[in-house]
Design an enzyme around this catalytic site. Structure first.
Site, PDB file in Angstrom:
ATOM      1  CB  SER A  29      -7.899  -4.068   2.121  1.00 41.27           C
ATOM      2  OG  SER A  29      -7.717  -2.848   2.808  1.00 41.27           O
ATOM      3  NE  ARG A  78      -3.200  -1.879   4.003  1.00 41.80           N
ATOM      4  CZ  ARG A  78      -4.438  -1.868   3.576  1.00 41.80           C
ATOM      5  NH1 ARG A  78      -5.283  -2.802   3.970  1.00 41.80           N
ATOM      6  NH2 ARG A  78      -4.856  -0.950   2.727  1.00 41.80           N
ATOM      7  CG  ASP A  98      -2.105   0.879   1.112  1.00 39.37           C
ATOM      8  OD1 ASP A  98      -2.289   1.485   0.041  1.00 39.37           O
ATOM      9  OD2 ASP A  98      -2.869   0.990   2.085  1.00 39.37           O
ATOM     10  N   GLY A  99       0.334   2.323  -0.614  1.00 40.31           N
ATOM     11  CA  GLY A  99       0.972   3.628  -0.537  1.00 40.31           C
ATOM     12  C   GLY A  99       1.642   4.118  -1.799  1.00 40.31           C
ATOM     13  CD  GLU A 148       1.342 -14.004  15.028  1.00 42.63           C
ATOM     14  OE1 GLU A 148       1.333 -12.834  15.458  1.00 42.63           O
ATOM     15  OE2 GLU A 148       0.828 -14.965  15.647  1.00 42.63           O
ATOM     16  NE  ARG A 175      -8.449   0.187   4.961  1.00 45.08           N
ATOM     17  CZ  ARG A 175      -7.733   1.324   4.836  1.00 45.08           C
ATOM     18  NH1 ARG A 175      -7.640   2.164   5.847  1.00 45.08           N
ATOM     19  NH2 ARG A 175      -7.111   1.617   3.707  1.00 45.08           N
ATOM     20  CG  ASN A 210      -7.350  -1.965  -6.407  1.00 45.88           C
ATOM     21  OD1 ASN A 210      -6.414  -2.745  -6.209  1.00 45.88           O
ATOM     22  ND2 ASN A 210      -7.719  -1.057  -5.506  1.00 45.88           N
ATOM     23  N   GLY A 245       0.307   5.481  -4.573  1.00 42.28           N
ATOM     24  CA  GLY A 245      -0.231   6.777  -4.985  1.00 42.28           C
ATOM     25  C   GLY A 245       0.167   7.889  -4.032  1.00 42.28           C
ATOM     26  CB  SER A 260      -8.594  -5.348  -4.556  1.00 42.36           C
ATOM     27  OG  SER A 260      -9.064  -4.027  -4.758  1.00 42.36           O
TER      28      SER A 260
END
Length: 247
Positions: free
Chosen positions: A194, A186, A18-19, A205, A192, A66, A21, A63
């Site tokens: 997601s 993540r 993630d991240g 974990e 999340r 998305n 953008g 996803s």
């Protein structure tokens, strides 16, 4: 700082990268620029995971949700996926990495579907590591599709309702032989799931990194593995029982 124990490497690591953008926006760049840099990080992490002895590595690449994103962003993600398949195919074959893809792959473009199928075929006998891309993937969609498959079997009379158990459901998921992830990473500071691997994450974990995906690297992967190795995995047992099982 804990030292990584090579004898306690998680067998299966799943990643939500993630991240991309946000990384680009923080630098005054178009969001799609983040995905180009993110694609390079995927290469680094695949190589690093292979070197560290991780046997299963699964990326949440795209996803079902998305598809709601701007067309320009979707096109950029698919372009980098295409580039990865074409550019890295020989390296993946050479390193003994088997590639797989899960999700509603029929929603991908015919070109991507064909290229993925070719890469999956080329690497199907490799056994050094299993690299899986979740594409047009949703955890709920996977469970829905599994239920539909089971319902058809019941309707056809080849499966009794009483025979439906966890193993039956597992056998109807997108990748029926996938080991449950030991560790989910993540990036981007989010906490999340997601809609990712909802069935498989029951005892996984979690590790959240504040680093945006284009800033993630092998060193940060090692940090995540070190944190994982400090966890006590009990699977419903008491701490004493868990220790006795490990000894």
């Amino acid at each position: 700082m804990h030292k990584l124990d090579p004898h306690k490497i998680p067998r299966h690591v799943a990643i939500i990268p993630d991240g991309n953008g946000r990384w680009a926006e923080s630098r005054g760049l178009p969001r799609v620029a983040g995905y180009r840099n993110g694609a390079e990080v995927v290469r680094e992490i695949v190589r690093g995971a292979h070197e560290l002895g991780i046997k299963w590595l699964t990326f949440y690449a795209f996803s079902t949700e998305n598809w709601k994103r701007p067309t320009e962003e979707i096109d950029a993600i698919m372009a980098y996926l295409h580039e990865y398949i074409v550019r890295d195919a020989d390296e993946l074959v050479r390193n003994g990495i088997r590639v797989d893809a899960i999700g509603r792959l029929r929603n991908l473009s015919p070109r991507i579907q064909t290229q993925l199928a070719d890469l999956i075929s080329r690497t199907e006998s490799n056994d050094e590591m299993r690299l899986t891309f979740a594409l047009s993937y949703g955890g709920r969609a996977e469970i829905v599709d599994a239920v539909r498959s089971i319902a058809r079997a019941v309707e056809a009379g080849v499966l009794e309702p009483e025979a439906i158990d966890e193993k039956c459901i597992q056998a109807n998921l997108y990748c029926k032989d996938m080991h449950d992830p030991d560790l989910l990473i993540r990036t981007g500071g989010e906490h999340r799931i997601s809609n990712f691997l909802l069935w498989q994450l029951a005892y996984t974990e979690f590790f959240t990194s504040d680093a945006l995906w284009p800033d993630f690297n092998k060193s940060k992967l090692v940090d995540a593995l070190c944190a994982y190795q400090q966890r006590e995995r009990r699977f419903g047992r008491t701490p004493v029982q868990a220790q006795e099982t490990e000894s």
